[in-house]
Design a protein around this motif. Sequence first.
Motif, PDB file in Angstrom:
ATOM      1  N   HIS A  31       0.924  -0.962   0.103  1.00 36.67           N
ATOM      2  CA  HIS A  31       0.425  -0.491  -0.109  1.00 36.67           C
ATOM      3  C   HIS A  31       0.933   1.065  -0.395  1.00 36.67           C
ATOM      4  N   GLY A  32       2.466   1.210  -0.206  1.00 34.75           N
ATOM      5  CA  GLY A  32       3.269   2.580  -0.053  1.00 34.75           C
ATOM      6  C   GLY A  32       3.082   3.092   0.674  1.00 34.75           C
ATOM      7  N   LEU A  33       3.205   2.631   2.177  1.00 39.05           N
ATOM      8  CA  LEU A  33       3.138   3.215   3.812  1.00 39.05           C
ATOM      9  C   LEU A  33       4.395   2.884   3.584  1.00 39.05           C
ATOM     10  N   SER A  34       4.460   3.855   4.632  1.00 39.06           N
ATOM     11  CA  SER A  34       6.114   4.889   5.299  1.00 39.06           C
ATOM     12  C   SER A  34       6.427   3.230   6.468  1.00 39.06           C
ATOM     13  N   GLU A  35       7.815   3.565   7.814  1.00 40.63           N
ATOM     14  CA  GLU A  35       8.258   3.299   8.427  1.00 40.63           C
ATOM     15  C   GLU A  35       7.146   3.447   9.741  1.00 40.63           C
ATOM     16  N   GLU A  36       7.658   4.926   9.475  1.00 42.99           N
ATOM     17  CA  GLU A  36       5.745   5.214  10.322  1.00 42.99           C
ATOM     18  C   GLU A  36       5.185   4.341  10.594  1.00 42.99           C
ATOM     19  N   ALA A  37       3.873   4.051   9.621  1.00 36.27           N
ATOM     20  CA  ALA A  37       2.862   3.625   9.005  1.00 36.27           C
ATOM     21  C   ALA A  37       3.274   1.972   9.981  1.00 36.27           C
ATOM     22  N   LEU A  38       4.694   1.159   9.533  1.00 28.58           N
ATOM     23  CA  LEU A  38       4.658   0.055   9.744  1.00 28.58           C
ATOM     24  C   LEU A  38       5.067   0.239  11.557  1.00 28.58           C
ATOM     25  N   ALA A  39       5.513   1.134  12.173  1.00 23.64           N
ATOM     26  CA  ALA A  39       5.740   0.994  13.821  1.00 23.64           C
ATOM     27  C   ALA A  39       4.156   1.114  14.322  1.00 23.64           C
ATOM     28  N   TRP A  40       3.098   1.684  13.812  1.00 23.99           N
ATOM     29  CA  TRP A  40       1.541   2.440  13.853  1.00 23.99           C
ATOM     30  C   TRP A  40       1.254   0.578  13.990  1.00 23.99           C
ATOM     31  N   LEU A  41       0.877   0.235  13.079  1.00 24.88           N
ATOM     32  CA  LEU A  41       0.474  -1.140  12.771  1.00 24.88           C
ATOM     33  C   LEU A  41       1.006  -1.967  14.043  1.00 24.88           C
TER      34      LEU A  41
END
Length: 219
Positions: A31-41
């Motif tokens: 989904h083209g999400l960032s490292e920040e999104a990964l940490a949030w998940l």
Amino acid sequence: MQRLALFDLDNTLVDRSEAFRRWAVEFCADHGLSEEALAWLITTDQNGSVPRDWFFGEVTDRFGLAPGDTMWGQYRRRMPELVTCPEEVLGALTLLRDDGWTVAIVTNGQADNQLGKIRRTGLDRCVDAWAISGQVGIRKPAREIFEVAARGCGLDLRGGGWAIGDSPVLDVEGGRAAGLATLWVSRGKDWPATLAPPDRTVTDVLAAVQVLRDEDTGR
């Protein structure tokens, strides 16, 4: 006490945390999400302790993606492919049964997801039964799900046994309420000071199996 061992699945027999991290990496890449999104998940997942419908509702709201139920279905198909159970653990369970122990899995979760993990890792060949909350309609820490697992082995909780897992509340408190001795798999964490301690504490499931074998021989 009868030789009955009721094991938790996620982060006890299998490495659910690593499987989720791998899923989250794939999800972000797709989904083209960032490292920040990964940490949030990873933070929002809370090691799988939050309901999946809530989790995917949060994901939908945050990233504006497909409906949560669609993502949840994809997740349930993918997680069994990512989860692993070391050969050493499968071997330890086999040795335990060779010693005369009856072994079952007691786990919360959707039936397709959890059963997929049990079968794909080979755990289905190393245990006598399993009780999955999504299949039986009862969740840990309720006594009844431990009873279902024992009955699946042809046994009764009145004969005693052991509950083994990484959750202080679901596995230890739940097992204790079911009349079982308790063995906490700490995974390097500290026991919550507000709860009564387990009967035994170990760092991983291999050490847990050894405790059971030693208890059985009086060592």
